[in-house]
Motif scaffolding. Structure first.
Motif, PDB file in Angstrom:
ATOM      1  N   ASP A   1       0.755  -1.072  -0.030  1.00 53.99           N
ATOM      2  CA  ASP A   1       0.152  -0.050   0.071  1.00 53.99           C
ATOM      3  C   ASP A   1       0.922   1.230  -0.131  1.00 53.99           C
ATOM      4  O   ASP A   1       0.518   2.183  -0.595  1.00 53.99           O
ATOM      5  N   ALA A   2       1.855   1.161   0.889  1.00 52.76           N
ATOM      6  CA  ALA A   2       2.645   2.314   0.852  1.00 52.76           C
ATOM      7  C   ALA A   2       3.557   2.544  -0.428  1.00 52.76           C
ATOM      8  O   ALA A   2       3.841   3.611  -0.849  1.00 52.76           O
ATOM      9  N   LEU A   3       3.760   1.511  -0.897  1.00 49.88           N
ATOM     10  CA  LEU A   3       4.727   1.824  -2.234  1.00 49.88           C
ATOM     11  C   LEU A   3       3.898   2.183  -3.494  1.00 49.88           C
ATOM     12  O   LEU A   3       4.299   2.927  -4.174  1.00 49.88           O
ATOM     13  N   LEU A   4       2.554   1.778  -3.396  1.00 49.01           N
ATOM     14  CA  LEU A   4       1.731   2.301  -4.261  1.00 49.01           C
ATOM     15  C   LEU A   4       1.437   4.007  -4.267  1.00 49.01           C
ATOM     16  O   LEU A   4       0.858   4.306  -5.293  1.00 49.01           O
ATOM     17  N   LYS A   5       1.710   4.246  -3.171  1.00 50.40           N
ATOM     18  CA  LYS A   5       1.734   5.706  -3.091  1.00 50.40           C
ATOM     19  C   LYS A   5       2.774   6.706  -3.711  1.00 50.40           C
ATOM     20  O   LYS A   5       2.470   7.830  -3.982  1.00 50.40           O
ATOM     21  N   LEU A   6       3.785   5.850  -4.083  1.00 51.31           N
ATOM     22  CA  LEU A   6       4.901   6.368  -4.818  1.00 51.31           C
ATOM     23  C   LEU A   6       4.729   6.942  -6.328  1.00 51.31           C
ATOM     24  O   LEU A   6       4.141   6.058  -6.911  1.00 51.31           O
ATOM     25  N   PRO A   7       5.294   7.901  -6.708  1.00 50.93           N
ATOM     26  CA  PRO A   7       5.123   8.298  -8.049  1.00 50.93           C
ATOM     27  C   PRO A   7       5.843   7.360  -9.013  1.00 50.93           C
ATOM     28  O   PRO A   7       6.723   6.736  -9.015  1.00 50.93           O
ATOM     29  N   GLY A   8       4.935   7.001 -10.105  1.00 49.60           N
ATOM     30  CA  GLY A   8       5.501   5.984 -11.077  1.00 49.60           C
ATOM     31  C   GLY A   8       5.493   4.457 -10.742  1.00 49.60           C
ATOM     32  O   GLY A   8       5.859   3.691 -11.457  1.00 49.60           O
ATOM     33  N   ILE A   9       5.092   4.102  -9.538  1.00 50.90           N
ATOM     34  CA  ILE A   9       4.981   2.789  -8.905  1.00 50.90           C
ATOM     35  C   ILE A   9       3.342   2.129  -9.252  1.00 50.90           C
ATOM     36  O   ILE A   9       2.495   2.694  -8.359  1.00 50.90           O
ATOM     37  N   GLY A  10       3.346   1.337 -10.114  1.00 49.29           N
ATOM     38  CA  GLY A  10       1.844   0.734 -10.109  1.00 49.29           C
ATOM     39  C   GLY A  10       1.965  -0.679  -9.366  1.00 49.29           C
ATOM     40  O   GLY A  10       2.847  -0.986  -8.788  1.00 49.29           O
ATOM     41  N   PRO A  11       0.725  -1.228  -9.508  1.00 53.08           N
ATOM     42  CA  PRO A  11       0.509  -2.419  -8.930  1.00 53.08           C
ATOM     43  C   PRO A  11       1.434  -3.764  -9.464  1.00 53.08           C
ATOM     44  O   PRO A  11       2.028  -4.041  -8.091  1.00 53.08           O
ATOM     45  N   TYR A  12       2.057  -3.675 -10.434  1.00 54.68           N
ATOM     46  CA  TYR A  12       2.945  -4.775 -10.639  1.00 54.68           C
ATOM     47  C   TYR A  12       4.268  -4.433 -10.010  1.00 54.68           C
ATOM     48  O   TYR A  12       4.958  -5.401  -9.318  1.00 54.68           O
ATOM     49  N   THR A  13       4.830  -3.229 -10.093  1.00 52.46           N
ATOM     50  CA  THR A  13       6.223  -2.601  -9.865  1.00 52.46           C
ATOM     51  C   THR A  13       6.033  -2.672  -8.186  1.00 52.46           C
ATOM     52  O   THR A  13       7.071  -3.067  -7.464  1.00 52.46           O
ATOM     53  N   ALA A  14       4.925  -2.280  -7.564  1.00 54.02           N
ATOM     54  CA  ALA A  14       4.713  -2.263  -6.055  1.00 54.02           C
ATOM     55  C   ALA A  14       4.937  -3.682  -5.494  1.00 54.02           C
ATOM     56  O   ALA A  14       5.569  -3.964  -4.518  1.00 54.02           O
ATOM     57  N   ALA A  15       4.375  -4.833  -6.027  1.00 50.06           N
ATOM     58  CA  ALA A  15       4.325  -6.149  -5.751  1.00 50.06           C
ATOM     59  C   ALA A  15       5.629  -6.704  -5.833  1.00 50.06           C
ATOM     60  O   ALA A  15       6.075  -7.387  -5.101  1.00 50.06           O
TER      61      ALA A  15
END
Length: 363
Positions: free
Chosen positions: A120-134
């Motif tokens: 959830d916290a990674l998804l809030k960063l610019p340019g990070i979508g579901p795949y990259t966050a996971a």
């Protein structure tokens, strides 16, 4: 054939990965991980952003250059935009480079230079979508998140013989992948599935005979693996045309522009030119004796094909517009240009190169 319900897919794949993991510059090997070395979140994030819609072979040298020049997120966050964009030139999808800087500066300014470790916290960063966050959560922080890239989709589609075409089948493929994601070593498992898809369960001519999952693979049993995953046919790409204007001085200086920060090739150096449309009109940036070069540049973007017509003129000292940048010969590096502009430069340079009459070389 052994059914996936009774076959230990996860354990088998991790055992295979322990022996056959690819040696990648951003990866901690299974042996090093077992010995206590933890992945560097900065390197994991950088590699995942670079790898979006790009191959490992294309990314490797870029990654090594980036991490040599900016070894940590603090260094990247402090880097001038134009230097980062120049190093990115050639990788394509330039919004990734702009978001790379935004994300680095957000992590430094708002998170003390440390990546958050939850999805959830990674998804809030610019340019990070579901795949990259996971991927970051699993690989860098060993969180049991489901990583679903093209390789994983292909492995799941074949393992379960799923014929519903992409992208409609994505939810089902993710459900299957999630059911196999272990609580222990999820990062290694995510990389194992991606390695399997990249090296054995390949799009064409998969080497099923040496696949560790050949026994439970339903597509192999049905002999349908070469057709999977199915994909919804894409509409034909339209073709656009444009005009590019290359002005130069006798001493080798060349005139460039910095493209606007948003949009296609945003923030990159390039040659001034027209819009790219079906019937683009000529649009010289200033009055000069422009000459149309023979030949044309062809390039393909995600959503369209592009044909560029290249014009050239000699630049006089009083003709330089204020909104363009005159780059001296010793400061100009064609490698700083995006690929399509580099093609334009190569055509222009080729037009100025002629064979000497005595056959001794080129001038």
């Amino acid at each position: 054939m052994r059914d996936t319900a009774t076959f230990d897919v996860t354990g088998t794949l991790l055992e295979w990965y322990d022996r056959h993991a690819r040696d990648l510059p951003w990866r901690v090997s299974p042996a090093d991980w077992a010995a206590g070395e933890m992945p560097n979140p900065y390197r994991v994030w950088l590699s995942e952003v670079m790898l979006q819609q790009t191959t490992v072979a294309a990314v490797r040298e870029y990654f090594l250059r980036f991490t040599s020049r900016w070894p940590d997120i603090q260094a990247l966050a402090a880097a001038p935009d134009d230097q980062v964009m120049a190093e990115w030139a050639g990788l394509g999808y330039y919004a990734r480079a702009r978001n790379l800087l935004k994300c680095a500066r957000t992590v430094v300014d708002q998170h003390g230079g440390r990546f958050p470790d939850t999805l959830d916290a990674l998804l809030k960063l610019p340019g990070i979508g579901p795949y990259t966050a996971a991927a970051i959560a699993a690989i860098a922080f060993d969180r049991p998140e489901t990583v679903l890239d093209g390789n994983v989709e292909r492995v799941m589609a074949r393992l379960y013989d799923i014929h519903e075409p992409l992208p409609k089948s994505k939810p089902l493929l993710k459900k299957k992948a999630a059911a196999l994601t272990p609580a222990k070593r999820p990062g290694d498992y995510a990389q194992a599935v991606m390695d399997l898809g990249a090296t054995i369960c390949t799009p064409k001519s998969p080497t099923c005979g040496i696949c560790p999952l050949r026994e439970p693979c339903r597509a192999r049993a049905a002999q349908t693996q070469q057709y999977l995953p199915r994909k919804t046919p894409k509409a034909p790409k339209p073709t656009r045309i444009g005009h590019v204007y290359i002005a130069h001085c006798d001493d080798g200086a060349i005139l460039l522009e910095r493209r606007p920060g948003s949009g296609l090739l945003g923030g990159m150096l390039g040659f001034p030119g027209s819009e790219w449309t079906e019937n683009a009109a000529e649009a010289p940036p200033f009055h000069a004796e422009w000459t149309l070069l023979p030949g044309e540049v062809r390039h393909t973007f995600t959503h369209f094909h592009l044909t560029l017509r290249i014009w050239t003129a000699k630049l006089s000292n009083d003709a330089q517009p204020d909104n363009l940048i005159l780059i001296e010969k010793h400061d100009f590096r064609p490698s700083d240009l995006p690929t399509v502009m580099r093609k334009a430069h190569d055509l222009w340079r080729g037009s100025r190169t002629t064979v000497k009459h005595d056959g001794t070389g080129l001038t």
